[in-house]
Design a protein around this motif. Structure first.
Motif, mmCIF file in Angstrom:
data_model
loop_
_atom_site.group_PDB
_atom_site.id
_atom_site.type_symbol
_atom_site.label_atom_id
_atom_site.label_comp_id
_atom_site.label_asym_id
_atom_site.label_seq_id
_atom_site.Cartn_x
_atom_site.Cartn_y
_atom_site.Cartn_z
ATOM 1 N N ASP A 145 0.416 -1.039 -0.348
ATOM 2 C CA ASP A 145 -0.320 0.440 -0.304
ATOM 3 C C ASP A 145 0.225 1.155 0.037
ATOM 4 O O ASP A 145 0.133 1.655 0.691
ATOM 5 N N PHE A 146 1.677 1.417 -1.173
ATOM 6 C CA PHE A 146 2.730 2.425 -1.088
ATOM 7 C C PHE A 146 2.162 3.332 -2.478
ATOM 8 O O PHE A 146 0.824 3.154 -3.080
ATOM 9 N N TYR A 147 2.927 4.479 -1.804
ATOM 10 C CA TYR A 147 2.193 5.486 -2.983
ATOM 11 C C TYR A 147 3.150 5.141 -4.278
ATOM 12 O O TYR A 147 3.893 4.991 -4.382
ATOM 13 N N PRO A 148 2.601 5.705 -5.419
ATOM 14 C CA PRO A 148 2.747 5.373 -6.815
ATOM 15 C C PRO A 148 4.397 5.873 -6.710
ATOM 16 O O PRO A 148 4.854 5.426 -7.689
ATOM 17 N N GLU A 149 4.380 7.235 -5.890
ATOM 18 C CA GLU A 149 5.338 7.681 -6.332
ATOM 19 C C GLU A 149 6.930 6.891 -6.396
ATOM 20 O O GLU A 149 7.488 6.553 -6.329
ATOM 21 N N THR A 150 6.167 6.291 -5.270
ATOM 22 C CA THR A 150 7.356 5.278 -4.090
ATOM 23 C C THR A 150 7.891 4.177 -5.278
ATOM 24 O O THR A 150 8.539 3.603 -5.608
ATOM 25 N N PHE A 151 6.581 3.488 -6.114
ATOM 26 C CA PHE A 151 7.007 2.844 -7.481
ATOM 27 C C PHE A 151 8.332 2.954 -8.424
ATOM 28 O O PHE A 151 8.796 2.798 -8.934
ATOM 29 N N PHE A 152 7.205 4.430 -9.118
ATOM 30 C CA PHE A 152 8.097 5.066 -10.239
ATOM 31 C C PHE A 152 9.428 5.290 -9.731
ATOM 32 O O PHE A 152 10.538 5.176 -10.056
ATOM 33 N N LEU A 153 9.714 5.712 -8.365
ATOM 34 C CA LEU A 153 10.996 6.122 -7.930
ATOM 35 C C LEU A 153 11.405 5.176 -7.505
ATOM 36 O O LEU A 153 13.361 4.872 -8.129
ATOM 37 N N SER A 154 10.947 3.187 -7.022
ATOM 38 C CA SER A 154 11.968 2.493 -7.224
ATOM 39 C C SER A 154 12.471 2.024 -8.771
ATOM 40 O O SER A 154 13.296 0.933 -9.022
ATOM 41 N N VAL A 155 11.421 1.989 -9.806
ATOM 42 C CA VAL A 155 11.587 1.857 -11.237
ATOM 43 C C VAL A 155 13.775 2.901 -11.949
ATOM 44 O O VAL A 155 13.961 1.875 -12.223
ATOM 45 N N SER A 156 13.259 4.294 -11.182
ATOM 46 C CA SER A 156 14.179 4.657 -11.817
ATOM 47 C C SER A 156 15.130 3.852 -11.118
ATOM 48 O O SER A 156 16.766 4.380 -11.454
ATOM 49 N N ILE A 157 15.387 4.107 -10.045
ATOM 50 C CA ILE A 157 16.522 3.431 -9.052
ATOM 51 C C ILE A 157 17.204 2.094 -9.567
ATOM 52 O O ILE A 157 18.072 2.122 -9.748
ATOM 53 N N LEU A 158 16.171 1.639 -10.155
ATOM 54 C CA LEU A 158 16.734 -0.167 -10.679
ATOM 55 C C LEU A 158 17.843 0.179 -12.019
ATOM 56 O O LEU A 158 18.486 -0.605 -11.940
ATOM 57 N N ASP A 159 16.583 0.993 -12.573
ATOM 58 C CA ASP A 159 17.309 1.551 -14.193
ATOM 59 C C ASP A 159 18.472 2.057 -13.771
ATOM 60 O O ASP A 159 19.728 1.639 -14.376
ATOM 61 N N GLN A 160 18.735 2.642 -12.824
ATOM 62 C CA GLN A 160 20.297 3.366 -12.931
ATOM 63 C C GLN A 160 20.797 2.720 -12.741
ATOM 64 O O GLN A 160 21.895 2.192 -12.708
ATOM 65 N N PHE A 161 20.649 1.404 -11.683
ATOM 66 C CA PHE A 161 21.814 0.759 -10.937
ATOM 67 C C PHE A 161 21.847 -0.593 -12.169
ATOM 68 O O PHE A 161 23.006 -0.260 -12.013
ATOM 69 N N PHE A 162 20.897 -0.546 -13.194
ATOM 70 C CA PHE A 162 21.302 -1.567 -14.478
ATOM 71 C C PHE A 162 22.026 -1.184 -15.371
ATOM 72 O O PHE A 162 22.966 -1.465 -15.587
ATOM 73 N N HIS A 163 22.175 0.103 -15.164
ATOM 74 C CA HIS A 163 23.166 0.804 -16.434
ATOM 75 C C HIS A 163 24.546 0.981 -15.883
ATOM 76 O O HIS A 163 25.252 0.604 -16.758
ATOM 77 N N ILE A 164 24.838 0.964 -14.622
ATOM 78 C CA ILE A 164 25.796 0.607 -13.973
ATOM 79 C C ILE A 164 26.642 -0.597 -13.808
ATOM 80 O O ILE A 164 28.099 -0.815 -14.208
ATOM 81 N N VAL A 165 25.438 -1.086 -13.208
ATOM 82 C CA VAL A 165 26.267 -3.186 -13.026
ATOM 83 C C VAL A 165 25.499 -3.188 -14.205
ATOM 84 O O VAL A 165 24.045 -3.560 -14.207
ATOM 85 N N LYS A 166 25.882 -5.033 -14.810
ATOM 86 C CA LYS A 166 25.648 -5.452 -14.976
ATOM 87 C C LYS A 166 25.089 -6.334 -14.560
ATOM 88 O O LYS A 166 26.010 -7.809 -14.043
ATOM 89 N N ALA A 167 23.708 -7.102 -13.625
ATOM 90 C CA ALA A 167 23.564 -7.725 -12.988
ATOM 91 C C ALA A 167 23.056 -9.608 -13.676
ATOM 92 O O ALA A 167 22.593 -8.920 -14.781
ATOM 93 N N LYS A 168 23.535 -9.846 -12.728
ATOM 94 C CA LYS A 168 23.033 -11.342 -13.488
ATOM 95 C C LYS A 168 22.037 -11.100 -13.210
ATOM 96 O O LYS A 168 21.197 -11.378 -11.758
ATOM 97 N N PRO A 169 20.641 -12.106 -13.180
ATOM 98 C CA PRO A 169 19.824 -12.717 -14.026
ATOM 99 C C PRO A 169 19.076 -12.918 -12.028
ATOM 100 O O PRO A 169 18.478 -12.928 -11.729
#
Length: 184
Positions: free
Chosen positions: A65-89
């Motif tokens: 039951d988090f705010y939509p802003e939380t979800f959008f920020l989590s996706v931005s954090i995720l994308d930025q991290f994946f851009h920097i780090v080549k993570a394994k599945p």
């Protein structure tokens, strides 16, 4: 923009300028390798895997039951991290859950955020509390502790407020909405 009340045109334009500056300072084309049918644990996270993870984060965001802003920020954090780090599945869900947890710590009220142990249990990600905390430290380090990204939702809030101030007749056909409801 929850709880920020009414803004003047100048304030909104300053907010838009600041969001654009944030976005321009970080922007680079994000691309994910195409996923193949024979994805191995040694490969990096592909586009379809990232999309599946985002869907999972949307479900978790709703579950907590988090705010939509939380979800959008989590996706931005995720994308930025994946851009920097080549993570394994095999680390994908841990990274996603950690991104959501970081976003919740920024966007949610303290009493709405479950403890790490509860967060791990409810998310059913299959990792330990210690692993989430280690990943949190790793992600913050790789992102230089700067996770206040401008999200697409931030831009939508600003554009909506600018339209509401400058062209209020656009909402004339929305008579069933109260002024407070139209600002959500």
């Amino acid at each position: 923009m929850k709880g920020q009340g009414r803004h003047s045109n100048q304030q909104l334009l300053r907010m838009l300028g600041e969001a654009l500056r944030k976005e321009c300072s970080r922007w680079s084309a994000l691309s994910y390798p195409p996923s193949t049918k024979t994805d191995k644990q040694d490969d990096v996270v592909g586009g379809s895997q990232r999309d599946s993870l985002v869907k999972y984060l949307a479900l978790l965001n709703e579950k907590f039951d988090f705010y939509p802003e939380t979800f959008f920020l989590s996706v931005s954090i995720l994308d930025q991290f994946f851009h920097i780090v080549k993570a394994k599945p095999k680390y994908m869900q841990l990274i996603g859950v950690t991104a959501l947890y970081l976003a919740a710590k920024i966007k949610e009220e303290d009493e709405a955020i479950p403890g790490t142990l509860e967060f791990v249990r409810v998310s059913r990600v299959g990792c330990s509390q210690a692993e989430v905390l280690r990943m949190e430290k790793c992600m913050l380090g790789k992102l230089n502790w700067d996770v206040l990204f401008a999200t697409p939702l931030d831009f939508l809030h600003i554009f909506h407020a600018l339209l509401f101030i400058n062209v209020p007749h656009l909402l004339d056909n929305c008579g069933h909405m109260t002024p407070a409801r139209s600002e959500e």
